[in-house]
Design a protein around this motif. Structure first.
Motif: not given
Length: 321
Positions: A136-137, A142-143, A167-168, A214-216
């Motif tokens: 869910f996170t 991402l979306f 996420a990947i 970018a997802l930090d």
């Protein structure tokens, strides 16, 4: 029933199961038989220091997510929530679970019906338990926040954690190119699903190119550098706090956010049924299975908490009940 009960700061080595009274349904709440639950960094934070805050109910059964079956609900709620029938497979997460009210480190959990979601999935209980909070996170980051598309090049910073792996996996299944980082050279082989794996020494600006999203997951410790590492027009989502820095003191949005770069963040406290359904439908359609790093029976919850605190498990830690 058996449960983990916290009354104060509790190192993993002191975790033990206690006998507690079985909860009974009340209006708007559903009794769930817990079959399995995933473990999260936020539960470690709760045990080691957050529990000292007044806003945490004490004593408290921790655990912010679980999967299981509806065990009982009041007749009036059966009409209000027709999807939640006794025996229905469900997932539950967040909304104060394990902080404002008792959570999932138990054989049964009494949970608000609007945070209990009917699930249709071919995954077994252990794999199912690795999905709710983590995916869910990842999905929301991402979306909803990054609005990721197949044409994007995504940077996942701090990728060798359960959320990073998820996420990947989701981004690759969509068709996006993924560049992933870790600060430990020994963990670079774990990022083999990414198009490129990079050793992160704290400075990525000028070392990565073509990053549109970018997802930090490291958080405030390196966030300003992440903002400088994306292309103009790029978007950065700050979701994790793996770096142990929780706020940016002296943050100046005008000077610290490069022109034409966008900053957002994802807070996972508000899941809804349609999003949970989308996630499981996507995973079924793409034949995705979550990466489980370690699995423990409930009787070994002490060892599971020690594994969580060690930070050495590569993937989601799952406990089966």
């Amino acid at each position: 029933m058996k449960a983990v009960v916290l009354r104060g700061v509790t190192p993993a080595e002191e975790i033990a199961l206690s006998e507690v009274t079985m909860p009974k349904p009340v209006p708007g709440w559903v009794l769930v038989r817990v079959r399995a639950f995933g473990m999260n960094h936020s539960e470690q934070v709760l045990r080691l220091f957050e529990i000292e805050n007044d806003y945490i109910q004490k004593p408290i059964i921790p655990g912010i997510e679980c999967v299981g079956e509806v065990a009982d609900l009041l007749p009036e709620d059966a009409g209000r929530y027709p999807q939640l029938k006794v025996g229905q497979k469900v997932a539950a997460l967040m909304g104060g679970m394990g902080r404002s009210f008792n959570g999932s480190y138990a054989e049964y959990a009494l949970l608000p019906a609007n945070h209990v979601f009917a699930v249709e999935s071919s995954l077994g209980w252990a794999e199912l338990a690795a999905v709710p909070e983590t995916y869910f996170t990842a999905w929301g980051s991402l979306f909803e926040c990054l609005q990721l598309k197949a044409s994007d090049t995504l940077l996942v910073r701090g990728a060798t954690c359960a959320l990073g792996y998820a996420a990947i996996q989701l981004a690759r299944a969509l068709g996006a190119k993924v560049v992933a980082t870790t600060h430990r050279e020994s963990k670079l082989p774990l990022l083999d699903e990414a198009a490129e794996a990079i050793l992160d020494d704290g400075i990525l600006s000028g070392k990565v190119h073509g990053i549109t999203k970018a997802l930090d997951l490291v958080g405030c410790r390196n966030l300003l550098d992440t903002l400088s590492a994306v292309e103009k027009g790029g978007v950065v989502c700050n979701t994790g706090i793996l770096g142990g820095v929780f706020a940016l003191n002296g943050f100046d949005p005008i000077k610290d956010i490069p022109n034409g770069v966008y900053l957002t963040g994802f807070f996972s406290n508000f899941p809804d049924a349609s999003t949970i359904r989308e996630i499981f439908d996507f995973m079924e359609a793409k034949a995705l299975s979550p990466k489980i790093g370690a699995q423990f029976p409930f009787e070994k919850i002490r060892e599971a908490c020690m594994a969580l605190d060690s930070g050495k498990v590569n993937g989601k830690i799952v406990v089966t009940v």
